[in-house]
Design an enzyme around this catalytic site. Structure first.
Site, PDB file in Angstrom:
ATOM      1  N   ASP A  13       1.139  -1.067   0.225  1.00  0.00           N
ATOM      2  CA  ASP A  13      -0.228   0.449   0.310  1.00  0.00           C
ATOM      3  C   ASP A  13       1.093   0.819  -0.190  1.00  0.00           C
ATOM      4  O   ASP A  13       2.345   1.306  -0.139  1.00  0.00           O
ATOM      5  CB  ASP A  13      -0.643  -0.137   1.048  1.00  0.00           C
ATOM      6  CG  ASP A  13      -1.628   1.093   1.398  1.00  0.00           C
ATOM      7  OD1 ASP A  13      -2.161   0.995   0.444  1.00  0.00           O
ATOM      8  OD2 ASP A  13      -1.521   1.681   2.401  1.00  0.00           O
ATOM      9  N   SER A  14       0.217   3.104   0.031  1.00  0.00           N
ATOM     10  CA  SER A  14       0.974   3.817  -0.062  1.00  0.00           C
ATOM     11  C   SER A  14       1.579   4.010   1.320  1.00  0.00           C
ATOM     12  O   SER A  14       2.381   4.540   1.311  1.00  0.00           O
ATOM     13  CB  SER A  14       0.054   4.955  -0.497  1.00  0.00           C
ATOM     14  OG  SER A  14      -1.041   4.860  -0.262  1.00  0.00           O
ATOM     15  N   TYR A  45      -0.201   8.320  -2.317  1.00  0.00           N
ATOM     16  CA  TYR A  45      -0.076   8.060  -3.830  1.00  0.00           C
ATOM     17  C   TYR A  45      -1.592   8.495  -4.281  1.00  0.00           C
ATOM     18  O   TYR A  45      -1.601   9.144  -6.036  1.00  0.00           O
ATOM     19  CB  TYR A  45      -0.721   6.927  -4.135  1.00  0.00           C
ATOM     20  CG  TYR A  45       0.996   5.925  -3.977  1.00  0.00           C
ATOM     21  CD1 TYR A  45       1.433   6.099  -3.161  1.00  0.00           C
ATOM     22  CD2 TYR A  45       0.887   4.291  -4.272  1.00  0.00           C
ATOM     23  CE1 TYR A  45       3.440   5.965  -3.447  1.00  0.00           C
ATOM     24  CE2 TYR A  45       1.992   4.159  -3.936  1.00  0.00           C
ATOM     25  CZ  TYR A  45       3.082   4.143  -3.590  1.00  0.00           C
ATOM     26  OH  TYR A  45       4.334   3.744  -3.110  1.00  0.00           O
ATOM     27  N   GLY A  46      -2.823   9.294  -3.797  1.00  0.00           N
ATOM     28  CA  GLY A  46      -3.935   9.961  -4.203  1.00  0.00           C
ATOM     29  C   GLY A  46      -4.333  10.592  -5.134  1.00  0.00           C
ATOM     30  O   GLY A  46      -4.978  11.241  -5.685  1.00  0.00           O
ATOM     31  N   CYS A  76      -4.294  -0.850  -2.055  1.00  0.00           N
ATOM     32  CA  CYS A  76      -4.095   0.562  -3.009  1.00  0.00           C
ATOM     33  C   CYS A  76      -5.123   1.173  -3.459  1.00  0.00           C
ATOM     34  O   CYS A  76      -4.746   0.570  -4.570  1.00  0.00           O
ATOM     35  CB  CYS A  76      -2.526   1.532  -2.847  1.00  0.00           C
ATOM     36  SG  CYS A  76      -3.189   2.703  -2.940  1.00  0.00           S
ATOM     37  N   ASN A  77      -5.646   1.485  -3.379  1.00  0.00           N
ATOM     38  CA  ASN A  77      -6.921   1.843  -4.636  1.00  0.00           C
ATOM     39  C   ASN A  77      -5.991   2.456  -5.841  1.00  0.00           C
ATOM     40  O   ASN A  77      -6.785   2.034  -7.216  1.00  0.00           O
ATOM     41  CB  ASN A  77      -8.498   2.486  -3.992  1.00  0.00           C
ATOM     42  CG  ASN A  77      -9.039   1.658  -3.291  1.00  0.00           C
ATOM     43  OD1 ASN A  77     -10.349   1.200  -4.190  1.00  0.00           O
ATOM     44  ND2 ASN A  77      -8.894   1.338  -2.233  1.00  0.00           N
ATOM     45  N   GLU A 155      -6.353   9.775   9.569  1.00  0.00           N
ATOM     46  CA  GLU A 155      -4.738   9.741   9.809  1.00  0.00           C
ATOM     47  C   GLU A 155      -4.900  10.468  11.379  1.00  0.00           C
ATOM     48  O   GLU A 155      -4.262   9.938  12.476  1.00  0.00           O
ATOM     49  CB  GLU A 155      -4.229   9.728   8.897  1.00  0.00           C
ATOM     50  CG  GLU A 155      -3.900   8.895   7.644  1.00  0.00           C
ATOM     51  CD  GLU A 155      -2.646   8.772   7.078  1.00  0.00           C
ATOM     52  OE1 GLU A 155      -1.745   9.439   7.482  1.00  0.00           O
ATOM     53  OE2 GLU A 155      -2.596   7.816   6.397  1.00  0.00           O
ATOM     54  N   CYS A 187     -11.179   3.709  -0.866  1.00  0.00           N
ATOM     55  CA  CYS A 187      -9.364   4.291  -0.562  1.00  0.00           C
ATOM     56  C   CYS A 187      -9.813   3.443   1.162  1.00  0.00           C
ATOM     57  O   CYS A 187     -10.435   2.864   1.543  1.00  0.00           O
ATOM     58  CB  CYS A 187     -10.173   5.733  -0.393  1.00  0.00           C
ATOM     59  SG  CYS A 187      -8.734   5.968   0.602  1.00  0.00           S
ATOM     60  N   THR A 188      -8.729   2.743   1.092  1.00  0.00           N
ATOM     61  CA  THR A 188      -7.878   1.978   1.967  1.00  0.00           C
ATOM     62  C   THR A 188      -8.847   2.272   3.400  1.00  0.00           C
ATOM     63  O   THR A 188      -9.188   1.240   4.704  1.00  0.00           O
ATOM     64  CB  THR A 188      -6.346   1.996   2.098  1.00  0.00           C
ATOM     65  OG1 THR A 188      -6.251   3.268   1.686  1.00  0.00           O
ATOM     66  CG2 THR A 188      -6.052   1.226   1.190  1.00  0.00           C
ATOM     67  N   HIS A 189      -8.742   3.587   3.641  1.00  0.00           N
ATOM     68  CA  HIS A 189      -9.010   4.721   4.919  1.00  0.00           C
ATOM     69  C   HIS A 189     -10.588   4.855   5.542  1.00  0.00           C
ATOM     70  O   HIS A 189     -11.376   4.876   6.339  1.00  0.00           O
ATOM     71  CB  HIS A 189      -8.335   6.226   4.831  1.00  0.00           C
ATOM     72  CG  HIS A 189      -6.629   6.259   4.637  1.00  0.00           C
ATOM     73  ND1 HIS A 189      -6.126   5.215   3.926  1.00  0.00           N
ATOM     74  CD2 HIS A 189      -6.165   7.171   6.387  1.00  0.00           C
ATOM     75  CE1 HIS A 189      -5.083   5.938   4.226  1.00  0.00           C
ATOM     76  NE2 HIS A 189      -5.002   6.297   5.321  1.00  0.00           N
TER      77      HIS A 189
HETATM   78  N1  DGL Z   1      -4.258   3.835   0.200  1.00  0.00           N
HETATM   79  C1  DGL Z   1      -4.969   5.711  -0.713  1.00  0.00           C
HETATM   80  C2  DGL Z   1      -6.081   4.551  -1.418  1.00  0.00           C
HETATM   81  O1  DGL Z   1      -6.395   3.445  -1.338  1.00  0.00           O
HETATM   82  C3  DGL Z   1      -5.473   6.221   0.400  1.00  0.00           C
HETATM   83  C4  DGL Z   1      -3.383   6.846   0.879  1.00  0.00           C
HETATM   84  C5  DGL Z   1      -2.831   7.929  -0.642  1.00  0.00           C
HETATM   85  O2  DGL Z   1      -3.673   8.328  -1.117  1.00  0.00           O
HETATM   86  O3  DGL Z   1      -1.778   7.462  -1.013  1.00  0.00           O
HETATM   87  O4  DGL Z   1      -6.050   5.462  -2.660  1.00  0.00           O
END
Ligand code: DGL
Length: 272
Positions: A13-14, A45-46, A76-77, A155, A187-189
């Site tokens: 994941d990012s 990464y988003g 990571c999405n 976060e 999104c993971t969050h």
């Molecule tokens: N892990 C990213 C996602 O699921 C969210 C956090 C990021 O922007 O890196 O898209």
């Protein structure tokens, strides 16, 4: 010859949000060893370009392949949206992302012919979710909305307070009353925001958690490849991060409710 089914699963994941996927994998696959890489030095990464996300994703994959993983999961999405094809053409390891499982669940579970997708700016601009949904059902109406402030709010630990709820109303208010049959938390969050999102969208909204769906897909993929660890095998996990900052325990603890996480820092140049 070494029994490949005993090799670990690699997840990247990012950053630490992908620990939501790790948590679901641990529930669904208790006999598996899992190696998680969080690219905390380069998160988020988003809001990055596709080229940069693809480069990072290939580097993350190489790191995990050096650990002899039998299956790669892109938790990571944003990385899934931009990089799955590049990973599949560069490497032969079986590889799954979070988009396809989330799209499939939405098409199967939606109670109307409209689906909403929320995610980072990168994921939404990629159009990966509507494309995956339309491959399964071309008649589905898909509404999309980037919700970039959700990641820093989560976060910060502000998962269920009035500021986050107000932000959610601003992002999602226009989607209420549209008879949306399912909403993909792309999104993971976002699984951590389920209570707030349900309050804004109404109690009947079907929220699709990509983390849960991906764990289910991982189990099926391992079965299909004959790579599922047997019942007696010893499961467990190890976490690698590219930066070990002072907030690690606080942020990681939001996504994975364990006290002492087995974490190790790796240098970026070990990965290329
Ligand atoms: N892990 C990213 C996602 O699921 C969210 C956090 C990021 O922007 O890196 O898209």
């Amino acid at each position: 010859m070494k029994d490949k089914s005993l090799s670990p699963i690699g997840v990247f994941d990012s950053g630490l949000g992908g620990l939501t996927v790790l948590a679901e994998l641990l529930k669904a696959l208790p006999n598996e060893k899992i190696i998680y890489l969080g690219d905390t030095a380069r998160v988020p990464y988003g809001n990055k370009s596709p080229q940069t996300v693809i480069r990072y994703s290939l580097e993350n994959t190489r790191f995990l392949l050096n650990k002899s993983v039998k299956l790669l999961i892109v938790a990571c999405n944003t990385a899934s949206a931009f990089s799955i094809d590049a990973i599949r053409s560069a490497f032969s390891v079986p590889c799954i992302g979070v988009i396809q499982p989330g799209a499939r669940a939405a098409v199967q579970k939606a109670f109307s012919s409209s689906v909403a997708v929320i995610g980072t700016s990168g994921t939404i601009h990629s159009r990966a979710y509507p494309e995956a949904i339309h491959r399964l059902n071309p008649d589905m109406m898909v509404f999309e909305k980037a919700c970039p402030l959700f990641v820093p709010l989560v976060e910060e630990g502000w998962v269920d307070n009035h500021v986050t709820e107000e932000v959610a109303r601003i992002y999602l208010g226009h989607l209420t009353g549209k008879n949306i049959g399912a909403m993909i938390l792309g999104c993971t969050h976002y699984p951590l925001l389920k209570p707030v999102i349900s309050r804004v969208m109404g109690p009947d909204i079907m929220l699709i958690d990509s983390a849960e769906e991906t764990a289910y897909e991982a189990k099926n993929t391992l079965k299909d490849f004959g790579l599922l660890a047997t019942n007696g095998a010893q499961g467990g996990y190890q976490i690698f991060v590219t930066d070990l900052h002072g907030q690690f325990s606080k942020v990681a603890g939001l996504f994975l409710k364990e006290h002492r996480l087995p974490v190790e820092q790796v240098a970026l140049d070990e990965m290329v």
